[in-house]
Structure formats: structure tokens, C-alpha cells
Scaffold this motif. Structure first.
Motif, PDB file in Angstrom:
ATOM      1  N   VAL A  75      23.354  93.618  23.184  1.00  0.00           N
ATOM      2  CA  VAL A  75      24.526  93.968  22.396  1.00  0.00           C
ATOM      3  C   VAL A  75      25.540  92.841  22.480  1.00  0.00           C
ATOM      4  CG1 VAL A  75      24.171  96.439  22.736  1.00  0.00           C
ATOM      5  CG2 VAL A  75      25.689  95.219  24.274  1.00  0.00           C
ATOM      6  N   MET A  76      26.174  92.553  21.347  1.00  0.00           N
ATOM      7  CA  MET A  76      27.241  91.562  21.285  1.00  0.00           C
ATOM      8  C   MET A  76      28.417  92.220  20.577  1.00  0.00           C
ATOM      9  SD  MET A  76      26.967  87.589  20.133  1.00  0.00           S
ATOM     10  CE  MET A  76      28.163  86.407  20.754  1.00  0.00           C
ATOM     11  N   LEU A  77      29.266  92.825  21.388  1.00  0.00           N
ATOM     12  CA  LEU A  77      30.320  93.685  20.872  1.00  0.00           C
ATOM     13  C   LEU A  77      31.617  93.455  21.621  1.00  0.00           C
ATOM     14  CD1 LEU A  77      28.200  96.980  20.897  1.00  0.00           C
ATOM     15  CD2 LEU A  77      28.774  95.653  18.860  1.00  0.00           C
ATOM     16  N   PRO A  78      32.752  93.607  20.937  1.00  0.00           N
ATOM     17  CA  PRO A  78      34.046  93.622  21.635  1.00  0.00           C
ATOM     18  C   PRO A  78      34.256  94.977  22.294  1.00  0.00           C
ATOM     19  CG  PRO A  78      34.388  93.934  19.294  1.00  0.00           C
ATOM     20  CD  PRO A  78      32.912  93.752  19.484  1.00  0.00           C
ATOM     21  N   ASN A  79      35.444  95.211  22.814  1.00  0.00           N
ATOM     22  CA  ASN A  79      35.742  96.479  23.493  1.00  0.00           C
ATOM     23  C   ASN A  79      36.027  97.576  22.465  1.00  0.00           C
ATOM     24  OD1 ASN A  79      35.450  95.222  25.941  1.00  0.00           O
ATOM     25  ND2 ASN A  79      37.630  95.013  26.349  1.00  0.00           N
ATOM     26  N   THR A  80      34.949  98.159  21.971  1.00  0.00           N
ATOM     27  CA  THR A  80      35.015  99.166  20.920  1.00  0.00           C
ATOM     28  C   THR A  80      34.244 100.413  21.336  1.00  0.00           C
ATOM     29  OG1 THR A  80      33.056  98.211  19.880  1.00  0.00           O
ATOM     30  CG2 THR A  80      35.209  97.420  19.088  1.00  0.00           C
ATOM     31  N   VAL A 227      44.162 107.281  32.309  1.00  0.00           N
ATOM     32  CA  VAL A 227      44.053 106.608  31.007  1.00  0.00           C
ATOM     33  C   VAL A 227      43.869 105.120  31.262  1.00  0.00           C
ATOM     34  CG1 VAL A 227      45.174 106.146  28.786  1.00  0.00           C
ATOM     35  CG2 VAL A 227      45.530 108.345  29.942  1.00  0.00           C
ATOM     36  N   TYR A 228      42.742 104.574  30.799  1.00  0.00           N
ATOM     37  CA  TYR A 228      42.351 103.202  31.117  1.00  0.00           C
ATOM     38  C   TYR A 228      42.378 102.341  29.860  1.00  0.00           C
ATOM     39  CZ  TYR A 228      39.506  99.334  32.894  1.00  0.00           C
ATOM     40  OH  TYR A 228      39.047  98.090  33.266  1.00  0.00           O
ATOM     41  N   LEU A 229      43.059 101.206  29.930  1.00  0.00           N
ATOM     42  CA  LEU A 229      43.155 100.285  28.793  1.00  0.00           C
ATOM     43  C   LEU A 229      42.138  99.156  28.957  1.00  0.00           C
ATOM     44  CD1 LEU A 229      44.638  99.325  26.218  1.00  0.00           C
ATOM     45  CD2 LEU A 229      46.217  98.083  27.718  1.00  0.00           C
ATOM     46  N   TRP A 230      41.350  98.932  27.894  1.00  0.00           N
ATOM     47  CA  TRP A 230      40.295  97.928  27.963  1.00  0.00           C
ATOM     48  C   TRP A 230      40.813  96.538  27.564  1.00  0.00           C
ATOM     49  CZ3 TRP A 230      36.088  97.819  30.570  1.00  0.00           C
ATOM     50  CH2 TRP A 230      35.455  99.018  30.929  1.00  0.00           C
ATOM     51  N   THR A 231      41.249  95.769  28.561  1.00  0.00           N
ATOM     52  CA  THR A 231      41.517  94.343  28.362  1.00  0.00           C
ATOM     53  C   THR A 231      40.414  93.516  29.008  1.00  0.00           C
ATOM     54  OG1 THR A 231      42.940  94.337  30.322  1.00  0.00           O
ATOM     55  CG2 THR A 231      44.009  94.614  28.182  1.00  0.00           C
ATOM     56  N   LEU A 232      39.832  94.001  30.105  1.00  0.00           N
ATOM     57  CA  LEU A 232      38.661  93.363  30.696  1.00  0.00           C
ATOM     58  C   LEU A 232      37.491  93.509  29.728  1.00  0.00           C
ATOM     59  CD1 LEU A 232      37.128  92.299  33.351  1.00  0.00           C
ATOM     60  CD2 LEU A 232      36.552  94.711  33.672  1.00  0.00           C
ATOM     61  N   PRO A 233      36.768  92.428  29.407  1.00  0.00           N
ATOM     62  CA  PRO A 233      35.626  92.559  28.487  1.00  0.00           C
ATOM     63  C   PRO A 233      34.528  93.450  29.080  1.00  0.00           C
ATOM     64  CG  PRO A 233      36.263  90.251  28.727  1.00  0.00           C
ATOM     65  CD  PRO A 233      37.003  91.012  29.780  1.00  0.00           C
ATOM     66  N   MET A 234      34.034  94.379  28.291  1.00  0.00           N
ATOM     67  CA  MET A 234      32.933  95.214  28.758  1.00  0.00           C
ATOM     68  C   MET A 234      31.649  94.423  28.922  1.00  0.00           C
ATOM     69  SD  MET A 234      33.250  98.923  26.920  1.00  0.00           S
ATOM     70  CE  MET A 234      34.767  99.206  26.012  1.00  0.00           C
ATOM     71  N   PHE A 235      31.552  93.245  28.280  1.00  0.00           N
ATOM     72  CA  PHE A 235      30.353  92.433  28.489  1.00  0.00           C
ATOM     73  C   PHE A 235      30.341  91.797  29.872  1.00  0.00           C
ATOM     74  CE2 PHE A 235      33.120  89.222  26.198  1.00  0.00           C
ATOM     75  CZ  PHE A 235      33.287  88.335  27.245  1.00  0.00           C
ATOM     76  N   CYS A 255      40.611 101.565  23.665  1.00  0.00           N
ATOM     77  CA  CYS A 255      39.886 100.344  23.293  1.00  0.00           C
ATOM     78  C   CYS A 255      40.799  99.350  22.575  1.00  0.00           C
ATOM     79  CB  CYS A 255      38.700 100.687  22.393  1.00  0.00           C
ATOM     80  SG  CYS A 255      37.412 101.664  23.201  1.00  0.00           S
ATOM     81  N   LEU A 256      40.539  98.078  22.799  1.00  0.00           N
ATOM     82  CA  LEU A 256      41.231  96.990  22.096  1.00  0.00           C
ATOM     83  C   LEU A 256      40.205  95.929  21.723  1.00  0.00           C
ATOM     84  CD1 LEU A 256      44.500  96.263  24.140  1.00  0.00           C
ATOM     85  CD2 LEU A 256      44.334  97.341  21.904  1.00  0.00           C
ATOM     86  N   ARG A 257      40.198  95.550  20.468  1.00  0.00           N
ATOM     87  CA  ARG A 257      39.290  94.472  20.052  1.00  0.00           C
ATOM     88  C   ARG A 257      39.724  93.136  20.633  1.00  0.00           C
ATOM     89  NH1 ARG A 257      35.536  94.785  15.965  1.00  0.00           N
ATOM     90  NH2 ARG A 257      35.610  92.516  15.963  1.00  0.00           N
ATOM     91  N   GLN A 258      41.016  92.896  20.665  1.00  0.00           N
ATOM     92  CA  GLN A 258      41.545  91.614  21.109  1.00  0.00           C
ATOM     93  C   GLN A 258      42.638  91.828  22.144  1.00  0.00           C
ATOM     94  OE1 GLN A 258      42.801  90.059  17.242  1.00  0.00           O
ATOM     95  NE2 GLN A 258      41.100  88.618  17.269  1.00  0.00           N
ATOM     96  N   VAL A 259      42.726  90.881  23.072  1.00  0.00           N
ATOM     97  CA  VAL A 259      43.757  90.950  24.098  1.00  0.00           C
ATOM     98  C   VAL A 259      44.999  90.243  23.566  1.00  0.00           C
ATOM     99  CG1 VAL A 259      44.360  90.332  26.469  1.00  0.00           C
ATOM    100  CG2 VAL A 259      42.017  91.006  25.912  1.00  0.00           C
ATOM    101  N   ARG A 260      45.917  91.029  23.013  1.00  0.00           N
ATOM    102  CA  ARG A 260      47.176  90.507  22.484  1.00  0.00           C
ATOM    103  C   ARG A 260      48.330  91.326  23.045  1.00  0.00           C
ATOM    104  NH1 ARG A 260      47.966  91.245  17.418  1.00  0.00           N
ATOM    105  NH2 ARG A 260      46.218  92.649  16.944  1.00  0.00           N
TER     106      ARG A 260
END
Length: 546
Positions: A75-80, A227-235, A255-260
Motif C-alpha cells: 500500500v502507498m497511502l497517506p494518513n487516510t 482522540v489521536y491525531l495522525w501526523t506520524l506517517p502510518m507507513f 486523519c490528515l493527508r498532509q502535515v500543515r
């Protein structure tokens, strides 16, 4: 030898012995709290009942496409949400999850696909062009499934293969998913950065993932419904096993696609985020955000960081902004963090400088890790607990990998003497807390990503004007560390720094390109070895002056 009477006529049966697997966490969460919000992604709110049903549908669909025990799904996915579903759906049909770092180049991705013998690839639309480039170089010919995340607003290219949502839609939500035959069965494979030669495939098992996922909750004091925020890449090391941890405590993934900065601050405030993980760069991103972007928090947020220890001022700023920072340490081979800088309440009364010094230590073992020590790699004896004598940091226990896939010699070497050899050099203090001092493989950690100095040096050596190259870590305010290249020119040669930078950019991922090129005479020992420790000191001076 006497017979243990407690083993007589008391056997393992399905009634009293089941393989440990984190997949059961999701089943329990969906059964006990079916309507609790499991996933938030933009406007999407998905319950645990829906999360579990979709994971089973994915498992069913993958099984119908031929995935069985021991087959690899890449899998090649962002944090989704799709990435979370893959952490359950793939192993639920017996498959092994291979998460690919989205920052890699096509050649490395192709190597991983071939080495892992990938049968199916699930890829986000943002990374489809890169995946197609990798597949053109690879020998395997996997089925490609495309994820069209509604939160992705970038360019899309034509694709005539199956769509992820269509694949999930035809799956069976009541699919009788597979328990592992043995808890030692592989649940995932993650590749190292390839510091010497090709990357190595780190194989994790269901037992280790189960234990580390629970260890995360215990170590980080995550309460039920955190409640956990995904900034660490799941990959990255399967997101340090937090995709499974959150189901154990019936928490909510944001989930966050990008760390902004802006979406992070909004999520922290609006979704009442309690925990997140990230490299020091994420802290800097938050603190340096404009005042109109930052939000006042009415609760303390637990922030867990690894990589290079954050500076004292950054720690102070984070505390003022409402964060409690804890330092973790681990490797891909230990499922992510297996060491924590457990904080003593008495340390809070110490001066800020002393607190920062204590926070810079890596710490003590996680609860599910049986052994952690600093040993002399020659004698395999513990070094003195004096905070000065260096040795190699070594691990032992159930949250250490099975081994390196299809690489028995590297596995034997890593486990020599009955310990996992981390390759990291450190000391152990009188109170038992370890602290890293160097990396024997000269790994550079930039923004939480590992960079092989050898890989960068090989690119520099291929440049015609360069005779000698040495790459070391240089401190960087934003990224923690960046590569600094020291080079000696071949006789009669001159160099154009920008041309050299372009040369590197054409051959390396952008984050691996050296931030500085220093033309100099490279110091060597009497035996001709490059004195990298001396170069690291020079790099520190350069960073301080810039």
C-alpha cells in the motif's frame, strides 16, 4: 528430570488458548461501542461498526482476488481511512501488509515490490504516477487498486483499473475473517532505509503487534475514548502500532493527508485531540505558526516524539502552548517505540535546563519489552552504568521482529548473542536510563526520516570532479538534522555547487540532498579511515554560524 505436575493432563485447547492478534481489538470495539466515532477525515465521521464492516469487506474482496496466508499486499497511502482499513483488512484475509514510504524514489519502491513479492498494490491517486514509474522497473506485476480520497484536491491522471471503493463495495461485511494460524505469523513487512546495500524487509508478527499496541496505551496513559491525531506517517513502522492501539481503547482517529499547521491546530481544538506523535519538526511547525493560525487549547495534549531530542526553548514553548512532550525511541525492528523517557514528578521542580537534559535521554524499556541494555558488542557484557562508557544499545523480547525477510545472514547477525543489535551507540546512566551518543551506521534523521550517509556518498562519488566524499549529520532548526557533505576534489578540478546540488536532486529523494557542500581536506586516521566524529563537530560549527 522431574515432570511438572501442572503440565499433566492440562493441555492447550481452543477453549483456553488463542493466538494473540490486534485484529480482535477492532472486533471488540465494534461489538461493545458500535456507534462510537472511530475515524474523522474532513467531514467524514465513521463509526466502529462501519469501520469493522469495511475492514471485513476489504478482507473478503482481497480473498476473492486470490490473497491468502502469506501473500503480500503493498500500500502507498497517506494518513487516510483507507490506510487504517488496510491495517485490518489485509491481515484479516491472511495477507501481509507492506506499507511503502511515500517519499521514496521509484527504484527503491520497485526493489521493495519485487523483494516482498507483492501481489496487489493499493495506491492513492496522488502517488499513482510514482507507483506506475516503479512498476515499470519492477519484475512483479501486481493488480493495482486506486484510492480516490475525496480530501485530495491535486491533479489526477487517467486510470482504467479497479477503484478502491468499488472493490470494498462488493466485499462481504460478514466475512469470517482469518485468525492467524499462529501468533508468530507475519502481520506486516516494513523496509529499512538500506544503510548498507539494499533495504532489509523487517517482518513483524501478530503477537508483537498485539503487545506493542497495548504497550502504547499503557506507556502513554491513553484513557478510553482518547482522540489521536495522525501526523506520524502510518507507513512508518505501521504508525508505531497506533492503528491497532486506538481500537483497543475505543479511541478516535483524526486523519490528515498532509502535515500543515492550520489543520493541525484546528483539529487539536475542534476535535479535542488528546494525543499525537511526530518528529521535532512537527513541534516547530506548530510553534512557528502565525498567531491567527494557533488556537488556544482548553486541555493538555500529549505529544510523543522520537528522533533527535528537541532543544530546551522548543520544549518550553510547547509547554506554554499546552503540550506535554515525551521522548520515545525505537526502530522498525522493534515495531516502533520500545523505549520511553518515563518522567518522574520530582523532576518538575528542577531548572528548565536540567529538565531539558533529562528529556534528551531515550529512557527505559516499554512494558512489553523484556530486555533493554547497553552492551559491549565484543564481549556482550553490560557497560558500566556511569553515563559515560559507550556500548551498543540492544533489545530482547516479544516486540522484536521475526527477522529480515529472505535475508538469513542479516538476521543471524542482528540476533548474535541472543540480543537484537540496534547499531546505535549509547550510554546507560546510574538510574538505568539510556542515552544515544552516536549511530554506528551513520544514519542521519531528518524530519523523522532515516537517511543513509553511504547512499548520499555514493551519489557524490559518481560526480566526476569529486575524489573523496563524507556525509554526516548537521543540526537543523526545522528538520532536526540534515546531511552535510564534505568533499575533496580530484586534482585540477573545480566545482559548481548548484550544479552538484542538481546532480544530487536528480539521483536522490529531495530530503536526502545535502544542505551544505564543504570543499576541504577530509581528516583521516592513521589507518586511512575518515574521522567522521571530527566532521560532525565541523558541521555543528557550520550550523551554529548560519
Amino acid at each position: 528430570m522431574s515432570v511438572n505436575p501442572y503440565n499433566t493432563d492440562l493441555d492447550r485447547t481452543p477453549a483456553n488458548h488463542q493466538p494473540l492478534t490486534p485484529l480482535t481489538f477492532l472486533e471488540r470495539a465494534a461489538t461493545v461501542f458500535p456507534e462510537h466515532t472511530a475515524i474523522i477525515h474532513g467531514p467524514l465521521r465513521r463509526s466502529y461498526a462501519s469501520f469493522y464492516a469495511r475492514a471485513r469487506k476489504l478482507a473478503s474482496a482481497l480473498a476473492n482476488k486470490g490473497i491468502g496466508r502469506g501473500d503480500t499486499v503493498s500500500v502507498m497511502l497517506p494518513n487516510t481511512p483507507a490506510m487504517l482499513e488496510c491495517h485490518y483488512g489485509v491481515p484479516m484475509c491472511g495477507g501481509v501488509l507492506h506499507s511503502i514510504n511515500t517519499r521514496l524514489d521509484a527504484a527503491i519502491i520497485a526493489f521493495q515490490l519485487d523483494h516482498a513479492m507483492s501481489k496487489i498494490v493499493i495506491v492513492d491517486a496522488e502517488f499513482l504516477p510514482l507507483m506506475q514509474e516503479a512498476l515499470a522497473l519492477a519484475e512483479v506485476d501486481p493488480l493495482v487498486i486506486l484510492v480516490n480520497d475525496p480530501e485530495y484536491d491535486g491533479a489526477r491522471i487517467a486510470f482504467d483499473g479497479p477503484d478502491y471503493e468499488d472493490v470494498v463495495a462488493i466485499g462481504d461485511p460478514t466475512f469470517d475473517w482469518l485468525m492467524p494460524e499462529d501468533e508468530w505469523d507475519a502481520i506486516s513487512i516494513n523496509y529499512t532505509s538500506g544503510t548498507t546495500g539494499d533495504p532489509k524487509g523487517v517482518v513483524s508478527h501478530h503477537r508483537g503487534a498485539y503487545l506493542l499496541a497495548q504497550g502504547n496505551a499503557l506507556t502513554t496513559s491513553m484513557a478510553k475514548h482518547a482522540v489521536y491525531l495522525w501526523t506520524l506517517p502510518m507507513f512508518h513502522c505501521n504508525g508505531w502500532c497506533f492503528p491497532w492501539t486506538l481500537s483497543a481503547i475505543i479511541g478516535t482517529h483524526v486523519c490528515l493527508r498532509q502535515v500543515r499547521a492550520e489543520p493541525i491546530w484546528n483539529a487539536l481544538s475542534d476535535e479535542k485531540v488528546t494525543h499525537l506523535c511526530g518528529a521535532p519538526i512537527v513541534m516547530s511547525l506548530l510553534i512557528s505558526a502565525p498567531s491567527d493560525v494557533q488556537r488556544a487549547l482548553d486541555h493538555t495534549v500529549q505529544f510523543f516524539t522520537a528522533a533527535a531530542p528537541p532543544p530546551e526553548k522548543l520544549l518550553a514553548d510547547m509547554k506554554t502552548a499546552g503540550f506535554d512532550v515525551t521522548h520515545l525511541y525505537g526502530l522498525t525492528e522493534t515495531y516502533g517505540p520500545a523505549v520511553v523517557n518515563d518522567w518522574h514528578e520530582s523532576w518538575l521542580s528542577l531548572p528548565g535546563e536540567e529538565q531539558a537534559r533529562l528529556k534528551s535521554r531515550q529512557g527505559v524499556r516499554y512494558l512489553p519489552l523484556e530486555g533493554l541494555d547497553v552492551l559491549d558488542p565484543e564481549t556482550m557484557k553490560p557497560v558500566p552504568r556511569d553515563g559515560e562508557t559507550m556500548g551498543e544499545v540492544m533489545f530482547r523480547g516479544n516486540v522484536v521482529m521475526k527477522g529480515y525477510f529472505r535475508n538469513p545472514s542479516a538476521t543471524r547477525q542482528a540476533f548474535e548473542g541472543g540480543w537484537f543489535h540496534s547499531g546505535d551507540l549509547g550510554v546507560i546512566h546510574p538510574d538505568g536510563y539510556i542515552q544515544l551518543k552516536d549511530r554506528s551506521k551513520d544514519i542521519i534523521i531528518s524530519g523523522g526520516e532515516n537517511i543513509s550517509s553511504i547512499e548520499v556518498e555514493e551519489v557524490l562519488y559518481s560526480y566526476p570532479a569529486i575524489e573523496i566524499a563524507a556525509v554526516v549529520a548537521m543540526p537543523h532548526e526545522k528538520w532536526g538534522e540534515t546531511p552535510c557533505a564534505f568533499i575533496e576534489l580530484a586534482p585540477g578540478q573545480k566545482i559548481d555547487t548548484e550544479a552538484l546540488r542538481t546532480w544530487c536532486r536528480d539521483r536522490l529523494a529531495a530530503y536526502k540532498v545535502p544542505g551544505q557542500f564543504v570543499v576541504t581536506t577530509i581528516p583521516r586516521t592513521s589507518t586511512g579511515k575518515i574521522k567522521k566524529f571530527a566532521l560532525r563537530e565541523q558541521a555543528k560549527d557550520i550550523a551554529a554560524q548560519s
